[in-house]
Design a protein around this motif. Sequence first.
Motif, short mmCIF file in Angstrom:
data_model
loop_
_atom_site.label_atom_id
_atom_site.label_comp_id
_atom_site.label_asym_id
_atom_site.label_seq_id
_atom_site.Cartn_x
_atom_site.Cartn_y
_atom_site.Cartn_z
N PRO A 55 0.85 -1.20 0.00
CA PRO A 55 0.00 0.00 0.00
C PRO A 55 0.88 1.24 0.00
O PRO A 55 1.88 1.32 0.71
CB PRO A 55 -0.78 -0.13 1.31
CG PRO A 55 0.12 -0.93 2.21
CD PRO A 55 0.91 -1.84 1.32
N LYS A 123 -4.93 2.88 4.64
CA LYS A 123 -4.02 1.77 4.41
C LYS A 123 -4.77 0.45 4.29
O LYS A 123 -4.48 -0.37 3.41
CB LYS A 123 -2.98 1.69 5.53
CG LYS A 123 -2.02 0.52 5.38
CD LYS A 123 -1.01 0.47 6.50
CE LYS A 123 -0.11 -0.75 6.35
NZ LYS A 123 0.90 -0.84 7.44
N ASP A 146 5.31 -2.27 3.77
CA ASP A 146 5.09 -0.85 3.55
C ASP A 146 5.99 -0.33 2.44
O ASP A 146 7.04 -0.91 2.11
CB ASP A 146 5.35 -0.07 4.83
CG ASP A 146 4.25 -0.24 5.86
OD1 ASP A 146 3.18 -0.77 5.49
OD2 ASP A 146 4.45 0.13 7.03
N GLY A 403 3.22 4.43 7.58
CA GLY A 403 2.04 4.39 6.74
C GLY A 403 0.82 5.00 7.40
O GLY A 403 0.91 5.91 8.19
N GLU A 404 -0.33 4.46 7.02
CA GLU A 404 -1.60 4.97 7.52
C GLU A 404 -2.30 3.96 8.39
O GLU A 404 -2.29 2.78 8.12
CB GLU A 404 -2.49 5.32 6.34
CG GLU A 404 -2.47 6.78 6.04
CD GLU A 404 -3.50 7.11 4.99
OE1 GLU A 404 -4.40 7.88 5.32
OE2 GLU A 404 -3.39 6.65 3.87
#
Length: 404
Positions: A55, A123, A146, A403-404
């Motif tokens: 992602p 994500k 990631d 990331g998220e």
Amino acid sequence: MSTLAWFACVSLAVWLWLLLGQGFFWRTDQRLPRPGRRHARGEPADWPAVVVVVPARDEAGVLPLSLPSLLAQDYPGRAEVILVDDGSADGTGGLAAGLAARHGGLPLTVASPGEPGPGWTGKLWALRHGMALARARGPEFLLLTDADIAHEPDSLRRLVAAALDDDRDLVSQMARLRVASPWERLVVPAFVYFFAQLYPFRWINAARPRATAAAGGCVLLRTETAVAAGVPDAIRTAVIDDVALARAVRAAGGRIWLGLAERVDSVRPYPGLGELWRMVARSAYAQLRYHPPLLLGTVAGLLLVYAVPPAALAAGLVSGDAAAAWAGGAAWAMMAGTYLPMLRYYRVSPWTAPLLPFTALLYLAMTVDSAVRHYRGRGGAWKGRVYSGSRAANGGEFASRHGE
């Protein structure tokens, strides 16, 4: 004894318990088998198929350092990479396609899932799309990694070999984070040290596990286990997704392994305190499930465990309180001693070990700031999106790493 001496003795008792009774969290020996080690089941005759799902949202700055390492994986079986461009505004998807054309290696598919559906974090929405595409290829394993994670050429092979050898459904490595700047050297090793203190790796990896966690930057997941656990749909609201993923896998009967990486590295820079602060403050309050009493307890606990020892030593020496000075000094020495293995792992000078109380106070301030951001409606802000409220409480980590 004085009140200060009593507090110092309590802190010392806590450190004795942490040293011996918290799964030897301070040791850094939970690693994948080194290359060349003979596996119990031997090399597989037919290596299982793997699809790597990445992602990515606005990751053009790190992709040139990370994506080529995935495309260059020396894996004996069938493998390919799916990069899910989660609404990037910096040309992430086009850059990924260009890197694949330039470097070759494993086949690359670039996909876009559109904006997240109601109740989904970015994500996990991207992972959902990528995992659905991956499952259509029929792989036995999925590698969720990631966009800022660089892998040595044998990384995938070692992950799969470890999963097969020990019959694990989820094998996760905590990528070695960057420690180039002074602030990174001060904050990053402590971050991993605190995480291991909360989730001792030995407890996670034991035959009868006493803790459950994963590191979201590098997760090898058996496909049938992902389906049985209902992920990522079952954890779609989790801002802190990696521990939530591990808990879903464990609840489905999956076996988990988590360790420190030797050949998997994060290339994302956090050159200043501001970047590190935002990374931690984004989700620290989610670890406390947005409960003010837990926040107050965390503040009191961190002060007792990390601030009291040096304060008692200094005050005891100045005032002549021998008991406070002795107990505080012993607790501080024990604290620094347990931190040394993590500093060695990160190749950071051991002389920074006595600074751990200062770093802990920084994390305390970040956690309080995380709560303030939450009540101001900015909790979980990351890359132009805001995730706040109890829906983030499905996670379970001191702070999200990437990331998220």
